[in-house]
Design a protein around this motif. Sequence first.
Motif, mmCIF file in Angstrom:
data_model
loop_
_atom_site.group_PDB
_atom_site.id
_atom_site.type_symbol
_atom_site.label_atom_id
_atom_site.label_comp_id
_atom_site.label_asym_id
_atom_site.label_seq_id
_atom_site.Cartn_x
_atom_site.Cartn_y
_atom_site.Cartn_z
ATOM 1 N N ALA A 1 9.495 10.692 -17.833
ATOM 2 C CA ALA A 1 8.331 11.544 -18.090
ATOM 3 C C ALA A 1 8.276 12.774 -17.191
ATOM 4 O O ALA A 1 7.377 13.606 -17.337
ATOM 5 C CB ALA A 1 7.055 10.726 -17.919
ATOM 6 N N TRP A 2 9.234 12.906 -16.249
ATOM 7 C CA TRP A 2 9.115 13.941 -15.213
ATOM 8 C C TRP A 2 10.123 15.053 -15.404
ATOM 9 O O TRP A 2 11.300 14.820 -15.659
ATOM 10 C CB TRP A 2 9.331 13.311 -13.835
ATOM 11 N N ASP A 3 9.648 16.270 -15.266
ATOM 12 C CA ASP A 3 10.507 17.455 -15.216
ATOM 13 C C ASP A 3 9.956 18.349 -14.118
ATOM 14 O O ASP A 3 8.875 18.937 -14.261
ATOM 15 C CB ASP A 3 10.521 18.181 -16.556
ATOM 16 N N GLY A 4 10.683 18.456 -13.015
ATOM 17 C CA GLY A 4 10.193 19.209 -11.868
ATOM 18 C C GLY A 4 10.569 20.671 -11.862
ATOM 19 O O GLY A 4 10.197 21.398 -10.926
ATOM 20 N N ARG A 5 11.272 21.131 -12.882
ATOM 21 C CA ARG A 5 11.730 22.525 -12.866
ATOM 22 C C ARG A 5 10.588 23.535 -12.818
ATOM 23 O O ARG A 5 10.683 24.523 -12.066
ATOM 24 C CB ARG A 5 12.649 22.782 -14.070
ATOM 25 N N PRO A 6 9.485 23.337 -13.564
ATOM 26 C CA PRO A 6 8.403 24.325 -13.496
ATOM 27 C C PRO A 6 7.745 24.455 -12.118
ATOM 28 O O PRO A 6 7.137 25.485 -11.823
ATOM 29 C CB PRO A 6 7.400 23.811 -14.537
ATOM 30 N N GLN A 7 7.860 23.414 -11.279
ATOM 31 C CA GLN A 7 7.180 23.464 -9.978
ATOM 32 C C GLN A 7 8.071 23.984 -8.851
ATOM 33 O O GLN A 7 7.603 24.144 -7.724
ATOM 34 C CB GLN A 7 6.647 22.075 -9.607
ATOM 35 N N LEU A 8 9.340 24.267 -9.125
ATOM 36 C CA LEU A 8 10.228 24.717 -8.054
ATOM 37 C C LEU A 8 9.737 26.002 -7.402
ATOM 38 O O LEU A 8 9.874 26.180 -6.188
ATOM 39 C CB LEU A 8 11.650 24.910 -8.590
ATOM 40 N N SER A 9 9.161 26.885 -8.192
ATOM 41 C CA SER A 9 8.663 28.154 -7.651
ATOM 42 C C SER A 9 7.459 27.961 -6.732
ATOM 43 O O SER A 9 7.082 28.867 -5.989
ATOM 44 C CB SER A 9 8.301 29.107 -8.790
ATOM 45 N N GLU A 10 6.845 26.777 -6.765
ATOM 46 C CA GLU A 10 5.684 26.488 -5.925
ATOM 47 C C GLU A 10 6.079 25.934 -4.559
ATOM 48 O O GLU A 10 5.230 25.789 -3.680
ATOM 49 C CB GLU A 10 4.760 25.504 -6.639
ATOM 50 N N ILE A 11 7.353 25.607 -4.382
ATOM 51 C CA ILE A 11 7.818 25.071 -3.105
ATOM 52 C C ILE A 11 8.051 26.224 -2.133
ATOM 53 O O ILE A 11 8.853 27.121 -2.390
ATOM 54 C CB ILE A 11 9.108 24.245 -3.291
ATOM 55 N N ARG A 12 7.333 26.224 -1.033
ATOM 56 C CA ARG A 12 7.390 27.312 -0.056
ATOM 57 C C ARG A 12 8.182 26.949 1.192
ATOM 58 O O ARG A 12 8.484 27.804 2.013
ATOM 59 C CB ARG A 12 5.957 27.710 0.353
ATOM 60 N N SER A 13 8.505 25.689 1.360
ATOM 61 C CA SER A 13 9.189 25.229 2.566
ATOM 62 C C SER A 13 10.608 25.771 2.641
ATOM 63 O O SER A 13 11.269 25.954 1.617
ATOM 64 C CB SER A 13 9.254 23.697 2.575
ATOM 65 N N GLN A 14 11.065 26.015 3.867
ATOM 66 C CA GLN A 14 12.488 26.258 4.076
ATOM 67 C C GLN A 14 13.218 24.980 3.675
ATOM 68 O O GLN A 14 12.901 23.897 4.173
ATOM 69 C CB GLN A 14 12.758 26.591 5.536
ATOM 70 N N THR A 15 14.189 25.086 2.766
ATOM 71 C CA THR A 15 14.752 23.903 2.126
ATOM 72 C C THR A 15 16.265 23.851 2.250
ATOM 73 O O THR A 15 16.942 24.866 2.094
ATOM 74 C CB THR A 15 14.359 23.872 0.626
ATOM 75 N N LEU A 16 16.779 22.648 2.524
ATOM 76 C CA LEU A 16 18.208 22.377 2.462
ATOM 77 C C LEU A 16 18.472 21.481 1.263
ATOM 78 O O LEU A 16 17.845 20.423 1.116
ATOM 79 C CB LEU A 16 18.687 21.679 3.738
#
Length: 239
Positions: free
Chosen positions: A182-197
């Motif tokens: 039921a999950w698709d996280g692609r639309p929320q990627l732009s909401e991630i503000r953290s420095q990410t590895l």
Amino acid sequence: MNGKLAYNRQGSGYPLVLVHGYLAGAAIWDNQLNYFKEKFDVIVPNLPGFGQSASVYAPDTIDGFAALLLDELSQIGIENFHLLGHSMGGMIVQTMAAQAPERVNHLICYGTGPQGVLPGRFETIEESRQRLEEQGVSQVVQHIAATWFFNGIDAPGYAKCVSLGKLTSQQAALACLDAWQAWDGRPQLSEIRSQTLVLWGEHDRSYAWEQVEALWRGISHSSLAVIPGCAHNVHMEKP
């Protein structure tokens, strides 16, 4: 955590939260806990239905897991933290970082991707569900854990993964498959503000390169590390 989830916690310093994946538990991070406790307050929860939290009823959505962890961390006074998630745990931490960007300092998305329906996975979600219903968790984990290592059942960490995975409740094992579907996280990627590895083993059979690339390109402040000679469980193959 708040009397609901069992967790391991050691060390002192800035909080570092490690979130395990499917058919795993907090003990999967023992090497990392022992290493990072020298510099961080390391908090390692057992997700509901897994490990020492096997008796806790598991949500059937990724958003549900994320909200539960955010609430549990608040209950023990942890408001800001570094956050690492592996596999399904990576789906959960992406959602946590999108839901509460002000709380997550640095983010590590490890052996994971932004789609719950995993293109290129060693078997489909429906095939995993059928195995669970026919064979039960104890048999299924032996099959799935072998895919997590470059050397399969001969890998040093295989036996530990099987032992830990057998603690998983049947309810949680099936609920997580529903959550992925039921999950698709692609639309929320732009909401991630953290420095990410974004961290990935080059022979990962669970999350294909396309998933990893989608994270790397979709999260604005992200960098990529690919570990050679490893599959899904890099932290056990090359800790």
